[in-house]
Structures are given as structure tokens and as C-alpha cells.
Design a protein around this motif. Structure first.
Motif, short mmCIF file in Angstrom:
data_model
loop_
_atom_site.label_atom_id
_atom_site.label_comp_id
_atom_site.label_asym_id
_atom_site.label_seq_id
_atom_site.Cartn_x
_atom_site.Cartn_y
_atom_site.Cartn_z
N GLU A 142 0.98 -1.12 0.17
CA GLU A 142 0.35 -0.35 0.03
C GLU A 142 0.59 1.03 0.05
OE1 GLU A 142 -2.38 -0.62 3.33
OE2 GLU A 142 -4.07 -1.79 2.30
N ASN A 143 1.99 1.14 0.41
CA ASN A 143 3.27 2.46 0.33
C ASN A 143 4.44 2.20 -0.67
OD1 ASN A 143 1.50 3.99 2.36
ND2 ASN A 143 1.43 1.99 3.42
N LEU A 144 3.69 1.65 -1.13
CA LEU A 144 5.19 1.12 -2.42
C LEU A 144 6.44 1.95 -2.60
CD1 LEU A 144 6.71 -1.91 -3.41
CD2 LEU A 144 5.04 -1.74 -5.26
N ASP A 145 4.99 3.82 -3.38
CA ASP A 145 5.43 4.59 -3.49
C ASP A 145 7.11 5.41 -2.67
OD1 ASP A 145 3.70 4.89 -2.30
OD2 ASP A 145 3.32 7.07 -2.96
N LEU A 146 6.51 5.14 -1.52
CA LEU A 146 7.16 5.26 -0.26
C LEU A 146 8.82 4.06 0.06
CD1 LEU A 146 5.15 6.20 2.41
CD2 LEU A 146 6.20 7.69 1.24
N ILE A 147 8.62 3.41 0.04
CA ILE A 147 9.54 2.25 -0.16
C ILE A 147 10.55 2.56 -1.69
CG2 ILE A 147 10.41 -0.69 -0.26
CD1 ILE A 147 7.83 -0.79 1.00
N LEU A 148 10.31 2.45 -2.52
CA LEU A 148 10.52 3.26 -3.99
C LEU A 148 11.60 4.17 -3.87
CD1 LEU A 148 8.46 1.64 -6.87
CD2 LEU A 148 9.98 0.60 -5.66
N LEU A 149 11.15 5.05 -2.96
CA LEU A 149 11.83 6.33 -2.95
C LEU A 149 12.96 5.89 -1.69
CD1 LEU A 149 9.10 9.21 -2.33
CD2 LEU A 149 10.83 8.46 -4.08
N CYS A 150 12.56 5.47 -0.36
CA CYS A 150 13.71 5.13 0.46
C CYS A 150 14.91 4.43 -0.38
CB CYS A 150 12.71 3.80 1.34
SG CYS A 150 13.80 3.77 2.43
N LEU A 151 14.10 3.15 -1.52
CA LEU A 151 16.11 2.94 -1.87
C LEU A 151 16.44 4.10 -2.15
CD1 LEU A 151 14.03 -0.30 -3.14
CD2 LEU A 151 15.60 -0.67 -1.93
N ASP A 152 16.20 4.77 -3.13
CA ASP A 152 16.55 5.91 -4.25
C ASP A 152 17.07 6.67 -3.05
OD1 ASP A 152 15.56 4.72 -6.20
OD2 ASP A 152 14.17 6.51 -6.49
N GLU A 153 16.80 6.90 -2.13
CA GLU A 153 18.05 7.77 -0.66
C GLU A 153 19.02 7.28 -0.57
OE1 GLU A 153 17.33 10.78 -0.09
OE2 GLU A 153 15.81 11.61 -1.01
N ILE A 154 18.84 5.90 0.04
CA ILE A 154 19.63 5.30 0.15
C ILE A 154 20.86 4.90 -0.47
CG2 ILE A 154 20.66 2.50 1.42
CD1 ILE A 154 17.35 2.72 2.37
N VAL A 155 20.58 4.04 -1.46
CA VAL A 155 21.85 4.09 -2.91
C VAL A 155 21.46 4.37 -4.26
CG1 VAL A 155 23.20 1.85 -3.52
CG2 VAL A 155 22.48 2.04 -1.46
N ASP A 156 22.69 4.88 -4.79
CA ASP A 156 22.06 5.42 -6.05
C ASP A 156 23.49 4.66 -6.78
OD1 ASP A 156 21.74 7.44 -8.02
OD2 ASP A 156 22.90 8.97 -7.56
N GLY A 157 23.37 4.76 -7.50
CA GLY A 157 24.14 3.92 -8.54
C GLY A 157 25.17 2.31 -8.06
N GLY A 158 24.58 2.38 -7.12
CA GLY A 158 25.51 0.87 -5.73
C GLY A 158 26.36 1.99 -5.57
#
Length: 205
Positions: A142-158
Motif C-alpha cells: 500500500e506504500n510501495l511508492d514510499l519504499i521505492l523512494l526510500c531505496l533511492d535515498e539509500i543507494v544511487d548506482g551502487g
């Protein structure tokens, strides 16, 4: 002699400096921790949210096969009380299970386990805050958009950007608030991010 021409006697030093600079850049890149993927799977090994930063798995089928393999090798372990570590296919994998969600962070066999563990913990802490401690598959979807944004904030290009869970959650929340504003009040960059998020949601349905 033109301003861009070096005298012959200066060439050896110039070449040496250039080679040293290139070697230093390569060394810096090799010393920088690198993440190959972050996986969030359900209790059956199916995808909830995944991000790959390596070409080790060039096709979607290869990625799915890796996810199935990792899940089958870890599902019977006791990774609910604290994170566990394993070495599979020359990759170090740090993982943790909560409710019906399985969190994984993958790095190369030479990566520092503590660094990978900090990425996993940061991801888990941020998700816990964003889902208001209801860390399960239903809330995650239900909050998949937040999880995907979370991943973007943690790692970028490895490359690791952030491992502080509360800070990651704060950044994701600010992005989410921006996305709720009317398009007329958003910058071009924000509008593009909003459109991308809507497209992602559509594709993942």
C-alpha cells in the motif's frame, strides 16, 4: 610555442602526474563500498520491491532466479531476532526477516560486512518509520511508492548515500509532501519525479 604546448622536458612529469591521477581515481573507486542490490521479498520469495545496481544479472529472468535462489538458501534460517550473513555465488548477503517480509542487501565477496549491515539496518529502520511500525507485506504494498523512494535515498548506482534510518524516512516524507502539491506549484524536477512515481505505481499494479 602556443600556450597549450608543453616543452619536451616537461612531458615526463606531466605524463607521470596524469597516470598518478588516473590511478588515484581508480583506487578511490575500488575502495568505495558498492551495493549490488537491495531486495524486499515476501514470505514466499516473491518480489515486493527490488533495486539492482550491478550488471551481474543482465536480464529480468536472471534477477528472478537470483531472488529465488537467495530466498531458498535463507528461508529456514533464524534471521528474525537479528541480521544474518551468508556467502552465496561469491556475494556477501546480509538479511533480516520481519513478519512476512524478508530484507536482503547484497555486496561483492570483498565488501565489508559491517557496511552492508548498516545499509540493511538503515533500510529497515526507515521502512519501520514510514509504515508506522506496521512492517508487513500488506502495508508495504500500500506504500510501495514510499519504499521505492526510500531505496533511492539509500543507494544511487551502487554507491551508498545514506544509512541513517530516521534521516532517510525524513527525506522520503519531504518528497512525498512535494508530490502531493498541485503540479502548478511544483518545479520541473519535482513534476518529473511525480510523473515517474505515478508511472512506477501503474507498472507495478
Amino acid at each position: 610555442m602556443s600556450p597549450t604546448t608543453l616543452p619536451p622536458k616537461h612531458l615526463p612529469n606531466f605524463v607521470a602526474q596524469a597516470n598518478f591521477s588516473q590511478t588515484s581515481d581508480m583506487a578511490s573507486q575500488s575502495l568505495c563500498p558498492s551495493i549490488k542490490n537491495i531486495l524486499l521479498l515476501d514470505s514466499e520469495g516473491k518480489r515486493v520491491a527490488v533495486k539492482y545496481y550491478s550488471d551481474d544479472w543482465p536480464t529480468n529472468n536472471a534477477k528472478l532466479a537470483f531472488e529465488k535462489f537467495v530466498f531458498s538458501k535463507t528461508v529456514k534460517t533464524n534471521a528474525r531476532t537479528e541480521a544474518e550473513v551468508t556467502l552465496l555465488e561469491n556475494n556477501i548477503i546480509i538479511y533480516k526477516f520481519v513478519q512476512d517480509l524478508h530484507f536482503f542487501v547484497t555486496g561483492g565477496e570483498d565488501e565489508n560486512e559491517l557496511v552492508l549491515a548498516s545499509v540493511l539496518q538503515g533500510f529497515f529502520d526507515a521502512i519501520t518509520l514510514l509504515l508506522r511500525s506496521n512492517v508487513d507485506k500488506r502495508e508495504a504494498l500500500e506504500n510501495l511508492d514510499l519504499i521505492l523512494l526510500c531505496l533511492d535515498e539509500i543507494v544511487d548506482g551502487g554507491m551508498i548515500l545514506e544509512t541513517n534510518g530516521p534521516l532517510i524516512a525524513e527525506k522520503v516524507t519531504s518528497h512525498s509532501l512535494d508530490a502531493d502539491a498541485p503540479l502548478s506549484e511544483q518545479t520541473l524536477t519535482q513534476a518529473w519525479a511525480t510523473a515517474r512515481d505515478h508511472l512506477t505505481r501503474t507498472l507495478l499494479k
